[in-house]
Design a protein around this motif. Structure first.
Motif, mmCIF file in Angstrom:
data_model
loop_
_atom_site.group_PDB
_atom_site.id
_atom_site.type_symbol
_atom_site.label_atom_id
_atom_site.label_comp_id
_atom_site.label_asym_id
_atom_site.label_seq_id
_atom_site.Cartn_x
_atom_site.Cartn_y
_atom_site.Cartn_z
ATOM 1 N N VAL A 271 0.812 -1.221 0.000
ATOM 2 C CA VAL A 271 0.000 0.000 0.000
ATOM 3 C C VAL A 271 0.848 1.275 0.000
ATOM 4 C CG1 VAL A 271 -0.340 -0.026 2.515
ATOM 5 C CG2 VAL A 271 -2.001 1.150 1.060
ATOM 6 N N ASN A 272 1.988 1.264 0.697
ATOM 7 C CA ASN A 272 2.767 2.511 0.730
ATOM 8 C C ASN A 272 3.395 2.816 -0.626
ATOM 9 O OD1 ASN A 272 2.636 1.467 3.688
ATOM 10 N ND2 ASN A 272 3.065 3.663 3.845
ATOM 11 N N MET A 274 2.076 1.881 -3.465
ATOM 12 C CA MET A 274 0.937 2.285 -4.299
ATOM 13 C C MET A 274 0.592 3.746 -4.037
ATOM 14 S SD MET A 274 -1.346 -1.167 -3.727
ATOM 15 C CE MET A 274 -2.840 -0.568 -4.511
ATOM 16 N N PHE A 275 0.594 4.107 -2.754
ATOM 17 C CA PHE A 275 0.262 5.483 -2.368
ATOM 18 C C PHE A 275 1.286 6.461 -2.941
ATOM 19 C CE2 PHE A 275 0.337 9.167 0.425
ATOM 20 C CZ PHE A 275 -1.004 9.419 0.662
ATOM 21 N N ARG A 277 3.139 6.283 -5.451
ATOM 22 C CA ARG A 277 3.120 6.418 -6.904
ATOM 23 C C ARG A 277 1.713 6.678 -7.446
ATOM 24 N NH1 ARG A 277 4.427 2.383 -9.839
ATOM 25 N NH2 ARG A 277 5.249 3.684 -11.503
ATOM 26 N N VAL A 279 -0.791 4.745 -7.710
ATOM 27 C CA VAL A 279 -1.253 3.647 -8.571
ATOM 28 C C VAL A 279 -2.375 2.911 -7.844
ATOM 29 C CG1 VAL A 279 -0.625 1.431 -9.597
ATOM 30 C CG2 VAL A 279 0.930 3.386 -9.797
ATOM 31 N N VAL B 102 4.122 13.136 -8.449
ATOM 32 C CA VAL B 102 5.160 12.152 -8.780
ATOM 33 C C VAL B 102 6.078 12.765 -9.836
ATOM 34 C CG1 VAL B 102 5.538 9.677 -9.161
ATOM 35 C CG2 VAL B 102 3.302 10.447 -8.439
ATOM 36 N N TYR B 260 -8.169 7.394 -1.554
ATOM 37 C CA TYR B 260 -7.500 7.540 -0.249
ATOM 38 C C TYR B 260 -6.336 8.511 -0.352
ATOM 39 C CZ TYR B 260 -3.761 4.188 -1.574
ATOM 40 O OH TYR B 260 -2.704 3.548 -2.178
ATOM 41 N N LEU B 269 -4.183 -3.951 3.293
ATOM 42 C CA LEU B 269 -5.350 -4.015 2.412
ATOM 43 C C LEU B 269 -5.873 -5.450 2.327
ATOM 44 C CD1 LEU B 269 -4.067 -1.652 -0.412
ATOM 45 C CD2 LEU B 269 -5.895 -1.175 1.233
ATOM 46 N N GLY B 283 -5.535 6.644 -5.369
ATOM 47 C CA GLY B 283 -5.169 7.851 -4.627
ATOM 48 C C GLY B 283 -3.707 7.855 -4.263
ATOM 49 N N GLY B 284 -3.386 8.708 -3.327
ATOM 50 C CA GLY B 284 -2.001 8.897 -2.936
ATOM 51 C C GLY B 284 -1.802 10.364 -2.614
#
Lengths: 338, 338
Positions: A271-272, A274-275, A277, A279, B102, B260, B269, B283-284
């Motif tokens: 998750v980190n 993903m966050f 980037r 995605v 990013v 998120y 997750l 999100g991110g």
């Protein structure tokens, strides 16, 4: 009737079992004209999913309606139908937004590798093929009961749009159908991750513009090279392992979505990463019924021929050999005829 | 200059530190007119994130440009600007698709709770406010440097569309801005999860049609009740804990996306549950620059007033009291003036 049953790891048999019978007045019984083996059937076959010894197996089929419940209105005895593996009423709030795989009256085909299947919610589930299709169409129609709509769901969940660069992770029948779906949705570049030559050939025939034979980090590097370090606009994850998901997340560009349709086995989402980037992921079990009318038209018009994923056809008696061929990767997907 | 520094758990000080200076000819220096404390600053404050003792802290501010590098073209000395917390060139491939968070030349504001800040990529990052804004506008302009675009990113990532039922998890400044974003995007019903009366009031003023004070399973039950068991069309997760993410995923209807924006802290997750319900996440870190021109227009036209999230304003000297007030939930968000 004769139907395939599972008895343990790599123990698949053709057995005599009771014919299915109507349980509700919304049910129908379909005589199977063609069924097949799914990549997901290999999980219990290999002992990686729990089984109930002696249960029937097989969730994909096409056939002829031979019996209907009293309240079935839209389907008649004699209709030639595609049977979505996931049955739905097509009227509940989830169905109405295209999420038939989470239908309030969800059911499944459970004896698709047999002579007859019970279909719950026949009106909601079944889609009739006009007239009597030529047997040459059977493979492509059969692909519509699961793999083609599942590949489509991966592409739709990943939000593939015209002009996109798309990566497809997985070269099984679903991944190959994902390539076909991405091409139909207008992707400009389709990078198929595949190291098996027969599958690479089908991927290319289905619209892949590039084939990457590497895996893991090497595959991500190859995609980075092809996309000037940017990554793919959309990614289809069609395997379901932790490694394939990590590869899918790595090759996605920031802001992209990984559409995933392989039942997750041991997947731990980072998750980190993903966050950081941006995605995302979307997907799950495919709402076959949502896509089926459109996909049927594409098959009947000749726009798509997903039946090419079947590279072995066996009589039902040889179902055990069919499983072995897929398990040992001698076959991509096996059609069975009762 | 005077700037806020962090020295340990709950040890925040106003210190004398060297003024920032231009490092690249694309940089600018901004004199801070107003800065603030972010909910994410509470992670290091509470000892839950690693720190470097004596480092400056604070990433949100507005102010006046006082120095620019030789190649800065679009920003001039004297301009009043909003400073996005994440700096970007606004020209790289990621920026061009709206993923400025990013950026290939990503930078951050690091002394926003001080008198001056260094801005990397001034032309790409800064957005000029026309003329000299009235000080009454400072809170809403300041909210544009982080919380409002972050709430907007949650709503955009969750793909909120007109007519939707939206759930917002988290009643911090970002969650409240998420409510405002969902309302601007045309959501018909906005269910705010909040159990603090002052926050409930702002949520309602921002457009929440329902407030649910319960947490965890009880909150999910309350949302189910409000949505006839179907769930929300879109969910904004604005906290970043495992509990809040699980609640967000639970209240989402099948096919929905959880947007998120809270930096994940201990989030695991539940991929199989997400798969079985076809609930995705996206999100991110928010690409502030992507949303800023539009949001600035909405503030200047009076369409939105995100500055309402500031319920305490302190002189910079009292920054430690500001942190304590937010930590103890005596304040939602604290504005600081040097």
């Amino acid at each position: 009737m004769r139907a395939t049953t599972i008895h343990g790891t790599r123990d698949i048999r053709l057995s005599e079992v009771p014919n299915p019978s109507l349980r509700r007045d919304t049910d129908a019984i379909v005589r199977v004209v063609a069924g097949c083996i799914c990549g997901s059937d290999l999980w219990p076959y290999r002992g990686e999913n729990p089984i109930t010894v002696g249960n029937t197996i097989g969730h994909e089929c096409i056939g002829e309606v031979v019996e209907i419940g009293a309240s079935v209105r839209d389907i008649a005895i004699g209709d030639f139908v595609v049977v979505p593996f996931d049955h739905c009423d097509n009227t509940c709030p989830h169905c109405r937004v295209g999420m038939q795989s989470v239908c309030e009256n969800l059911g499944f085909t459970v004896s698709g590798q047999g002579e007859f299947v019970l279909v719950n919610q026949a009106d909601g589930t079944l889609v009739k093929v006009p007239g009597v299709p030529d047997s040459g169409l059977y493979p492509s129609l059969l692909a519509l009961s699961d793999v083609m709509p599942t590949g489509w769901h991966a592409a739709a969940s990943a939000r593939v749009k015209p002009g996109d660069t798309v990566v497809v992770v997985g070269d099984g029948a679903v991944g190959l159908c994902g390539v076909l779906a991405a091409a139909q949705l207008g992707a400009e570049r389709i990078i198929a991750l595949s190291r098996h030559e027969p599958r690479q050939r089908i991927a290319t025939a289905f619209g892949a513009t590039h084939v990457v034979a590497e895996r893991g980090k090497q595959a991500a590097d190859a995609v980075a090279e092809l996309t000037d370090g940017v990554g793919a606009d959309a990614v289809l994850e069609c395997v379901g392992t932790d490694e394939s998901m990590r590869t899918a997340l790595k090759v996605a560009r920031p802001g992209a979505t990984v559409g995933y349709v392989g039942v997750p086995h041991g997947v731990q989402l980072p998750v980190n990463a993903m966050f950081s980037r941006n995605v995302g992921i979307a997907g799950g079990m495919a709402p076959v019924r949502a896509y089926l009318p459109d996909l049927l038209q594409r098959v009947l018009s000749g726009a798509i021929d997903p039946g090419r994923v079947f590279d072995l056809s066996l009589p039902l008696e040889q179902v055990a050999e069919g499983y072995a061929a897929m398990d040992e990767r001698r076959a991509i997907k096996v059609m069975l005829t009762p």
